[in-house]
Design a protein around this motif. Structure first.
Motif, PDB file in Angstrom:
ATOM      1  N   ILE A  73      -3.074   0.821   2.858  1.00 30.42           N
ATOM      2  CA  ILE A  73      -3.140   1.969   1.949  1.00 30.42           C
ATOM      3  C   ILE A  73      -1.712   2.374   1.587  1.00 30.42           C
ATOM      4  N   GLN A  74      -1.381   2.320   0.290  1.00 33.07           N
ATOM      5  CA  GLN A  74      -0.020   2.625  -0.128  1.00 33.07           C
ATOM      6  C   GLN A  74       0.248   4.125  -0.020  1.00 33.07           C
ATOM      7  N   LEU A  75       1.350   4.467   0.648  1.00 31.34           N
ATOM      8  CA  LEU A  75       1.754   5.860   0.816  1.00 31.34           C
ATOM      9  C   LEU A  75       2.875   6.213  -0.140  1.00 31.34           C
ATOM     10  N   GLU A  76       3.843   5.307  -0.239  1.00 31.79           N
ATOM     11  CA  GLU A  76       5.003   5.464  -1.121  1.00 31.79           C
ATOM     12  C   GLU A  76       5.289   4.085  -1.723  1.00 31.79           C
ATOM     13  N   PRO A  77       6.194   3.996  -2.672  1.00 31.75           N
ATOM     14  CA  PRO A  77       6.511   2.670  -3.244  1.00 31.75           C
ATOM     15  C   PRO A  77       6.907   1.644  -2.185  1.00 31.75           C
ATOM     16  N   ARG A  78       7.573   2.075  -1.095  1.00 33.15           N
ATOM     17  CA  ARG A  78       8.028   1.119  -0.087  1.00 33.15           C
ATOM     18  C   ARG A  78       7.379   1.363   1.274  1.00 33.15           C
ATOM     19  N   LYS A  79       6.306   2.167   1.342  1.00 34.80           N
ATOM     20  CA  LYS A  79       5.620   2.446   2.599  1.00 34.80           C
ATOM     21  C   LYS A  79       4.110   2.293   2.421  1.00 34.80           C
ATOM     22  N   ALA A  80       3.454   1.735   3.460  1.00 34.05           N
ATOM     23  CA  ALA A  80       1.998   1.641   3.440  1.00 34.05           C
ATOM     24  C   ALA A  80       1.458   1.938   4.825  1.00 34.05           C
ATOM     25  N   LEU A  81       0.210   2.396   4.866  1.00 36.78           N
ATOM     26  CA  LEU A  81      -0.487   2.612   6.130  1.00 36.78           C
ATOM     27  C   LEU A  81      -1.386   1.407   6.380  1.00 36.78           C
ATOM     28  N   ALA A  82      -1.173   0.743   7.488  1.00 34.58           N
ATOM     29  CA  ALA A  82      -2.035  -0.380   7.866  1.00 34.58           C
ATOM     30  C   ALA A  82      -3.078   0.149   8.842  1.00 34.58           C
ATOM     31  N   VAL A  83      -4.348   0.016   8.497  1.00 38.21           N
ATOM     32  CA  VAL A  83      -5.458   0.520   9.309  1.00 38.21           C
ATOM     33  C   VAL A  83      -6.185  -0.669   9.929  1.00 38.21           C
ATOM     34  N   ASP A 139       6.860  -0.971   6.403  1.00 41.87           N
ATOM     35  CA  ASP A 139       7.700  -1.046   5.201  1.00 41.87           C
ATOM     36  C   ASP A 139       7.166  -2.128   4.280  1.00 41.87           C
ATOM     37  N   LEU A 140       7.147  -1.838   2.985  1.00 42.56           N
ATOM     38  CA  LEU A 140       6.663  -2.796   1.994  1.00 42.56           C
ATOM     39  C   LEU A 140       7.834  -3.505   1.326  1.00 42.56           C
ATOM     40  N   PRO A 141       7.643  -4.782   1.005  1.00 43.25           N
ATOM     41  CA  PRO A 141       8.669  -5.468   0.207  1.00 43.25           C
ATOM     42  C   PRO A 141       8.774  -4.801  -1.165  1.00 43.25           C
ATOM     43  N   ALA A 142       9.937  -4.858  -1.758  1.00 44.33           N
ATOM     44  CA  ALA A 142      10.134  -4.255  -3.086  1.00 44.33           C
ATOM     45  C   ALA A 142       9.207  -4.903  -4.099  1.00 44.33           C
ATOM     46  N   SER A 190      -2.765  -4.114  -6.229  1.00 48.00           N
ATOM     47  CA  SER A 190      -3.648  -5.295  -6.207  1.00 48.00           C
ATOM     48  C   SER A 190      -3.203  -6.293  -5.132  1.00 48.00           C
ATOM     49  N   GLN A 191      -1.911  -6.382  -4.889  1.00 46.52           N
ATOM     50  CA  GLN A 191      -1.430  -7.289  -3.833  1.00 46.52           C
ATOM     51  C   GLN A 191      -1.805  -6.767  -2.437  1.00 46.52           C
ATOM     52  N   LEU A 192      -1.826  -5.452  -2.287  1.00 47.11           N
ATOM     53  CA  LEU A 192      -2.284  -4.876  -1.019  1.00 47.11           C
ATOM     54  C   LEU A 192      -3.751  -5.245  -0.764  1.00 47.11           C
ATOM     55  N   VAL A 193      -4.548  -5.148  -1.810  1.00 49.81           N
ATOM     56  CA  VAL A 193      -5.972  -5.506  -1.693  1.00 49.81           C
ATOM     57  C   VAL A 193      -6.114  -7.002  -1.404  1.00 49.81           C
ATOM     58  N   GLN A 213       3.239  -9.178   7.963  1.00 48.59           N
ATOM     59  CA  GLN A 213       3.596  -7.864   8.490  1.00 48.59           C
ATOM     60  C   GLN A 213       2.379  -7.125   9.037  1.00 48.59           C
ATOM     61  N   GLY A 214       1.240  -7.351   8.404  1.00 47.52           N
ATOM     62  CA  GLY A 214       0.032  -6.657   8.833  1.00 47.52           C
ATOM     63  C   GLY A 214      -0.368  -6.985  10.257  1.00 47.52           C
ATOM     64  N   LEU A 215      -0.087  -8.203  10.686  1.00 43.43           N
ATOM     65  CA  LEU A 215      -0.362  -8.578  12.082  1.00 43.43           C
ATOM     66  C   LEU A 215       0.820  -8.243  12.973  1.00 43.43           C
ATOM     67  N   ALA A 216       2.028  -8.412  12.464  1.00 45.30           N
ATOM     68  CA  ALA A 216       3.223  -8.192  13.280  1.00 45.30           C
ATOM     69  C   ALA A 216       3.377  -6.733  13.680  1.00 45.30           C
TER      70      ALA A 216
END
Length: 356
Positions: A152-162, A176-179, A184-187, A230-233
């Motif tokens: 879930i995107q929180l900011e342009p460079r931050k996301a919440l992984a649930v 942290d999200l890559p620039a 759609s890429q998160l999905v 990153q989602g697993l790491a």
């Protein structure tokens, strides 16, 4: 069944010495009080004079099995004496059918209606209530089978992984999200992970992603692929900081009948030990060192040695027979070991069965 004496220094104990030693320990375990020669003479099956009993107690003191807490007082068992009693004399009973049903009903009800965390908390509370000590349950992380992951995107460079596990536990991590990552890429990254992680533990999911490295490259662009990694790491990294969680219930039980300042100070050490991260790792190591239930008395217990507490602990296992946690009871050295050992053993087996 009574266990045989194994220490050659203790083979020399005759039947009279054993009877006296047993009564001293059993009195201590029952009410915590020292036992003197006059009371002993009334309790023994054969009449012995207080002078004869004092001679026997002197021999037991010389062996390091008992000591006098005060001049002209009765005798109490030493830690070595308690260990000898547990190993050589104590008869481990079994739980009654009624006790088994009570334990099973409580654990199963918690397991059905709530998450794994609730079931383990209930197990800790139940052990505390049945033993009048503190119930401990150690739950290792990242061993539960995974069910779902979502970004879930929180900011342009931050996301919440649930991360949702199949036992109902939910964990959130900020990463942290890559620039340039888009919604759609998160999905896309979430969908790819969910197609491959369901039913696997975190370790198994990481291994599967490594195995599918070429397929991942073909299916995803570089940013989505980075998200998958990153989602697993993010959970693997958290695991090194917090490898487990320790659930403790019934600390107030340990304060009962404690009045001396020295004893209060010992309990303060114990409560501090229970808050440390090292305690989690060491508790699991204690359970893993041997099969079944293990008993640690006083200073034998490297984890809580400063408090002089005793620990009865057993591991529980998952469907692959891997040790994924431990549970037990901690309390004063005069715990009712004969009753607590089968209680801890049965609860550990039950929790393990419910995890399969």
């Amino acid at each position: 069944m009574t266990k045989p004496v194994t220490d050659p220094n203790l083979q020399s104990l005759d039947a009279r010495s054993r009877d006296i030693f047993r009564l001293i320990v059993e009195t201590y375990l029952h009410d915590g009080e020292p036992l003197g020669s006059r009371n002993l003479s009334r309790m023994l099956p054969k009449q012995l004079s207080p002078a004869t009993i004092r001679n026997v107690m002197s021999d037991l003191e010389h062996l390091g099995l008992i000591y006098a807490p005060h001049v002209s007082a009765g005798r109490l068992p030493t830690q070595q004496g308690l260990r000898f009693f547990v190993d050589a004399f104590m008869e481990i009973g079994d739980l009654s059918e009624e006790e088994r049903q009570v334990i099973e009903a409580q654990i199963k009800a918690a397991g059905k209606s709530q998450s794994l965390e609730h079931m383990l908390t209930e197990a800790s509370q139940m052990l505390s209530g049945l033993s009048r000590g503190a119930g401990l349950v150690l739950a290792t992380k990242s061993e539960a089978a995974l069910k779902h992951i979502e970004f879930i995107q929180l900011e342009p460079r931050k996301a919440l992984a649930v991360l949702v596990s199949q036992n109902g536990d939910v964990e959130n991590r900020v990463l942290d999200l890559p620039a340039g990552v888009t919604a759609s890429q998160l999905v896309e990254a979430s969908n790819f992970l969910n197609a491959h992680i369901r039913g696997r533990t975190l370790a198994e999911a990481k291994a599967e992603m490594a195995r599918l490295k070429e397929e991942t490259r073909a299916a995803l662009d570089s940013l989505s692929q980075s998200l998958v990694e990153q989602g697993l790491a993010v959970w693997a990294g958290a695991g090194s900081d917090a490898p487990a969680r320790l659930i403790v219930r019934g600390r107030a039980n340990l304060l009962e009948n404690v009045t001396a300042q020295a004893d209060i100070e010992l309990l303060r050490h114990l409560f501090q030990d229970l808050e440390t991260k090292e305690a989690l790792v060491q508790l699991l190591e204690l359970a893993e060192d041997g099969p079944g239930v293990r008993i640690f008395i006083g200073s034998e217990n490297k984890l809580f040695s400063l408090s002089g507490s005793s620990l009865v602990v057993a591991p529980y296992r998952d469907q692959d027979s891997r040790i994924v946690g431990a549970l037990g009871i901690i309390g004063p050295t005069r715990l009712n070991y004969a009753r607590i050992v089968p209680m801890v053993d049965y609860t550990a087996q039950l929790v393990g069965r419910l995890l399969r």
